[in-house]
Scaffold this motif. Structure first.
Motif, PDB file in Angstrom:
ATOM      1  N   ALA A 120       0.839  -1.194   0.000  1.00 13.62           N
ATOM      2  CA  ALA A 120       0.000   0.000   0.000  1.00 13.62           C
ATOM      3  C   ALA A 120       0.873   1.242   0.000  1.00 13.62           C
ATOM      4  CB  ALA A 120      -0.936   0.027   1.204  1.00 13.62           C
ATOM      5  N   SER A 173       0.387   5.421   0.820  1.00  8.35           N
ATOM      6  CA  SER A 173      -0.517   6.373   1.448  1.00  8.35           C
ATOM      7  C   SER A 173       0.061   7.773   1.384  1.00  8.35           C
ATOM      8  CB  SER A 173      -0.779   6.007   2.914  1.00  8.35           C
ATOM      9  OG  SER A 173      -1.326   4.711   3.035  1.00  8.35           O
ATOM     10  N   ALA A 218      -5.131   6.527   0.718  1.00  6.94           N
ATOM     11  CA  ALA A 218      -4.304   5.335   0.575  1.00  6.94           C
ATOM     12  C   ALA A 218      -4.782   4.533  -0.618  1.00  6.94           C
ATOM     13  CB  ALA A 218      -4.348   4.480   1.841  1.00  6.94           C
ATOM     14  N   THR A 225      -4.043   0.525  -2.318  1.00  5.35           N
ATOM     15  CA  THR A 225      -3.409  -0.768  -2.115  1.00  5.35           C
ATOM     16  C   THR A 225      -2.824  -1.278  -3.416  1.00  5.35           C
ATOM     17  OG1 THR A 225      -5.376  -2.105  -2.578  1.00  5.35           O
ATOM     18  CG2 THR A 225      -5.131  -1.243  -0.341  1.00  5.35           C
TER      19      THR A 225
END
Length: 123
Positions: free
Chosen positions: A33, A35, A50, A52
């Motif tokens: 991920a 962010s 965020a 993924t």
């Protein structure tokens, strides 16, 4: 190791737009991920958005509708498109990577931060 380099910050008038970039290098295949966080003076660092490795995106409640997180896998880059900017959006914006690796059946996590990029929104 993963290296993160943010760019795209600057000075913009209220109502304007900016696009931040986070370029990743190193063990990018292990990143689960990416962010964006921001830290305003005297305030704690908070999550902005965020995304993924599977492509799902999440936003803080105050950001959804104005901010959009996206990625370009070919360039190993994640973007944060910021529209309708407000003075309260003024902060240092940081890119963060969460890594997950499987070792002997155990998932190991690590994380890395970029150096940050300043966003200033004038009235």
């Amino acid at each position: 190791q993963v290296q993160l380099v943010e760019s795209g910050g600057g000075l913009v008038q209220a109502g304007g737009s900016l696009r931040l970039s986070c370029a990743a290098s190193g063990r990018v295949s292990d990143v689960s991920a990416i962010s964006w966080f921001r830290e305003a003076p005297g305030k704690p660092r908070k999550l902005v958005a965020a995304i993924t490795s599977g492509g799902s995106a999440d936003y803080a409640d105050s950001m959804e509708g104005r901010f959009t997180i996206s990625r370009d896998n070919d360039k190993n880059t994640v973007y944060l498109q910021m529209n309708s900017l407000k003075p309260e959006d003024t902060a240092v914006y940081y890119c963060h990577a969460l890594l997950a690796t499987e070792i002997a059946g155990t998932t190991r996590y690590s994380d890395y931060w970029g150096q940050g990029t300043q966003v200033t929104v004038s009235s």
